[in-house]
Design a protein around this motif. Structure first.
Motif: not given
Length: 265
Positions: A59-63, A113-114, A140-143, A192-196
């Motif tokens: 998230e929030d790139t892909l839900l 991919i980071i 990048a999100q930090h929810k 690799a890392m997730g955007d959330n």
């Protein structure tokens, strides 16, 4: 005396004869349909693959509930006969990829991919530095806005169960990839890392993605439906049929129409 040439009757116009196009026979129709099906099946089998986003890690790139088509050929080794037709290329930084989990057999995962082979990476207070440069990551999100010393200051803090690192193999392997406070991505592997970032279970917790595990790149969202976060864990027939009935009833009011055909970036 010369005879006069016969006069044409101008009241009549001559029209060119038009050959009537023969109608398509049933055999020809089914042959054309079969050709179309073969092409579609070829594309769906070897080029594109359907994939549903199961978790909130991107998230929030892909839900959760986004359905995407994945290009399986772009990152595949080029072939001689398809090479000129398909845009093969290497995996790049910031590419979003679908891959087989290095940790759990048969599980498909999607991350960003980071780091590519040779990159030096570390995090400080949740901010990613690659090859000494601070990354500007608008995606990048930090929810949760909480603090996990291992997750947010990777790899400065040693991995352990108390920080959510359940992979013992990675706990033992990680120190061998450290250099000057950075983790160095080895050959034929990716970090690799997730955007959330606060909820993403990614390379920080289970290690690198082997090149052979990469399936492809998501192209676009073809359908998105509001889906509970734990739906992918419900695998018995009753739960699946129940959610299918829910989709049928709420198809129009719970489909996220604004996400249809959205390009994945």
């Amino acid at each position: 005396m010369a005879q006069d040439s016969p006069k044409k009757d101008l009241s009549k116009t001559e029209e060119p004869a038009i050959a009537e196009k023969p109608r398509e026979t049933p055999v020809e129709f089914f042959a054309s349909l079969a050709e179309l099906l073969v092409i579609v099946l070829f594309i769906m089998t070897f080029v594109l693959q359907n994939f549903e986003i199961p978790s909130s890690s991107m998230e929030d790139t892909l839900l959760i509930g986004d359905h995407v088509f994945v290009n399986r050929e772009q990152f595949a080794p080029p072939t001689r006969w398809m090479g000129p037709l398909l845009p093969y290329r290497d995996i790049r930084r910031n590419d979003i990829v679908v891959f087989l989990s290095p940790e759990e057999q048969g599980l498909f995962v999607v991350k960003r991919i980071i780091g590519i082979p040779g990159d030096h990476i570390h995090l400080r207070d949740g901010v990613v530095y690659r090859n000494g440069q601070k990354l500007d990551e608008a995606y990048a999100q930090h929810k949760l806005a909480d603090y996990n010393p291992y997750r947010d200051n990777f790899p400065a803090v040693p991995p352990s169960d108390m920080y959510g690192v359940r992979n013992e193999e990675w706990q033992q392997e990680l120190p061998s990839h450290l250099e000057g406070g950075d983790i160095v991505v080895p050959a034929d592997s990716y970090f690799a890392m997730g955007d959330n970032r606060d909820v993403s279970y990614d390379s920080r917790f289970w290690g690198f993605i082997p090149r052979k595990n990469v399936i492809g790149r998501p192209l676009f969202i073809y359908w998105s439906f509001v889906t509970p976060p734990n739906q992918y864990l419900k695998r018995n027939t009753g739960d699946r049929l129940g959610f299918l009935a829910h989709i049928v009833i709420h198809f129009f009011d719970q489909t996220r129409w604004s996400r249809t055909l959205r390009i994945v970036r």
